[in-house]
Design an enzyme around this catalytic site. Structure first.
Site, PDB file in Angstrom:
ATOM      1  CE  LYS A 194      -4.836  -0.039   0.733  1.00 36.13           C
ATOM      2  NZ  LYS A 194      -5.596  -0.878   1.683  1.00 36.13           N
ATOM      3  CD  GLU A 213      -9.118  -0.859   0.785  1.00 34.13           C
ATOM      4  OE1 GLU A 213      -8.103  -0.901   0.066  1.00 34.13           O
ATOM      5  OE2 GLU A 213      -9.087  -1.128   1.991  1.00 34.13           O
ATOM      6  CE  LYS A 268      -7.482  -2.496   6.538  1.00 33.42           C
ATOM      7  NZ  LYS A 268      -7.474  -1.027   6.661  1.00 33.42           N
ATOM      8  CB  SER A 304      -0.875  -0.046   1.259  1.00 29.07           C
ATOM      9  OG  SER A 304      -1.638   1.121   1.395  1.00 29.07           O
ATOM     10  N   GLY A 325      -4.175  -4.460   5.724  1.00 33.11           N
ATOM     11  CA  GLY A 325      -3.144  -4.166   6.725  1.00 33.11           C
ATOM     12  C   GLY A 325      -3.447  -2.907   7.497  1.00 33.11           C
ATOM     13  CE  LYS A 358      -4.266   3.739   2.393  1.00 33.35           C
ATOM     14  NZ  LYS A 358      -5.484   3.192   3.007  1.00 33.35           N
ATOM     15  CG  ASP A 373     -10.798  -1.101   4.997  1.00 33.68           C
ATOM     16  OD1 ASP A 373     -11.086  -1.595   6.103  1.00 33.68           O
ATOM     17  OD2 ASP A 373      -9.703  -0.517   4.814  1.00 33.68           O
TER      18      ASP A 373
END
Ligand code: OSB
Ligand code: MG
Length: 377
Positions: free
Chosen positions: A162, A215, A264, A136, A292, A164, A240
């Site tokens: 991934k 996500e 998670k 990430s 994570g 952000k 998520d």
């Protein structure tokens, strides 16, 4: 299992680089390690709370409070634990506080598998011997900075990248990654709830870039509008923040709010609940992956064990220890067996030793809580 003592360690570990998401910037990890003792054996787990209530409602402080005031006394009130699933049941009358529940339940799972002499992965029902690793990448000062990280992590062999995103750091970023590296990058974006349905045009633009998924684009507590959005996007939505239990997963699937779920362990209250979500998703052809929370080694080891279950078909956020840490708290550290692949340990429990010396290096507070019930009997 009769647990005679619990050690609660609060650690502060500096991140190699700050990690920024749409909800803020982290410079260090402030979290708990729990050790549950039964005779010679100790089971370990790590809390996934952040210092601020910005990802979910919990904080490192609330985890500490819940453990000391409610969860540890409740665990001690049960004289003997046959199986870690009983801990999940024992905690179920207590509302939410999932990260606090998960760290204690996770430590009992490790202890249980050590007692049985089997790897945690096998105790959970996992079959795989190796898993694929993803990484990430946080929000950076510039698009160029993200591109440099994508290049580095692709060269390292990571199987999923991934990035952000947040308003103002989204379409241009995705476009730049596709222009520079083409369609070969297994790419996804995580919005951490930064958009609303008013942003539909922008989300449709992102839809053109062939992402593996987007996500949590909408509110942290929403599953209704995500269903509305999913109907208008080709890109699978992955939830998520919105999913806290197997029941939440069932409802989101029924509504069509997502096509993928990020599991998670901390967010859902423990490994027992994580397995239930895994199973419900599997029955509904919804693939899952393990998310994570910038874990140190103990948390990473738990994530590797969970990812060995068969419906974890998409690489997760579990990267090598050196992604975030100068020195991790386990021996050996988490490293690739070959580029992009992590071994699922074959030894008992989490399969890594806790590096006591490293743990002490980061220690800011330690509590030892003895089980009086055991002492009296
Ligand atoms: O939304 O997945 C998230 C980290 C902190 C809070 C929320 C998230 C994340 C990550 C971290 O993306 C991924 C990792 O552990 O490497
Ligand atoms: Mg996320």
């Amino acid at each position: 299992m009769i647990i005679d003592q619990i050690n609660l360690y609060r650690l502060k570990m500096p991140l190699k680089n700050p990690f920024e998401t749409s909800f803020g910037r982290l410079l260090f990890k402030d979290f708990h390690v729990v050790g549950v003792h039964c005779g010679e054996l100790t089971g370990y787990a790590e809390s996934t709370s952040l210092p601020y209530p910005v990802y979910n409602e919990e904080t490192t402080g609330t985890v500490s409070y819940m453990l000391k005031e409610f969860l540890i006394p409740r665990l001690f009130s049960k004289k003997e634990i046959g199986h870690p699933k009983e801990v999940d049941e024992l905690f179920s009358p207590i509302r939410r506080n999932n990260m606090a529940k998960a760290v204690l339940e996770g430590a009992v799972w490790d202890l249980f598998s050590k007692q049985e002499g089997i790897p945690l992965s096998r105790a959970l029902g996992g079959q795989k011997d190796e898993i694929e690793a993803g990484v990430s990448i946080g929000i950076e000062a510039s698009i160029e900075d993200v591109l440099a990280k994508v290049e580095k992590f692709m060269a390292d062999g990571y199987k999923k990248i991934k990035v952000k995103i947040k308003p103002g750091f989204d379409v241009e970023l995705i476009k730049a990654i596709r222009n520079r590296f083409g369609m070969d990058v297994p790419l996804m974006a995580d919005a951490n709830s930064a958009y609303t349905l008013d942003d539909i045009e922008l989300l449709k633009e992102i839809d053109q870039y062939g992402l593996m998924m987007i996500e949590q684009p909408l509110a942290h507590d929403d599953i209704i509008e995500h269903a509305t959005l999913q109907k208008q996007l080709q890109t699978p939505i992955c939830l998520d923040e919105s999913i806290h239990s197997a029941e939440d997963a069932r409802k989101a699937i029924e509504l069509g709010s997502c096509k993928i779920i990020n599991i998670k362990v901390g967010r859902v209250g423990g490994l027992t609940q994580a397995i239930k979500i895994h199973d419900i998703c599997q029955q509904n052809d919804i693939p899952v992956w393990c998310g994570g929370m910038l874990e140190a080694g103990i948390g990473r080891a738990h994530n590797i064990a969970l990812t060995s279950l068969s419906n974890f078909t998409i690489p997760g956020d579990t990267s090598e220890s050196n992604r975030y840490w100068e020195r991790d708290i386990i021996k050996p550290e988490v490293t690739f067996k070959e580029p992009g692949k992590l071994s699922v340990p074959a030894s008992s429990g989490i399969g890594y030793e806790v590096d006591e010396e490293a743990l002490r290096e980061y220690l800011v507070e330690e509590s030892v809580i003895k089980n009086d019930q055991v002492l009296q009997s």
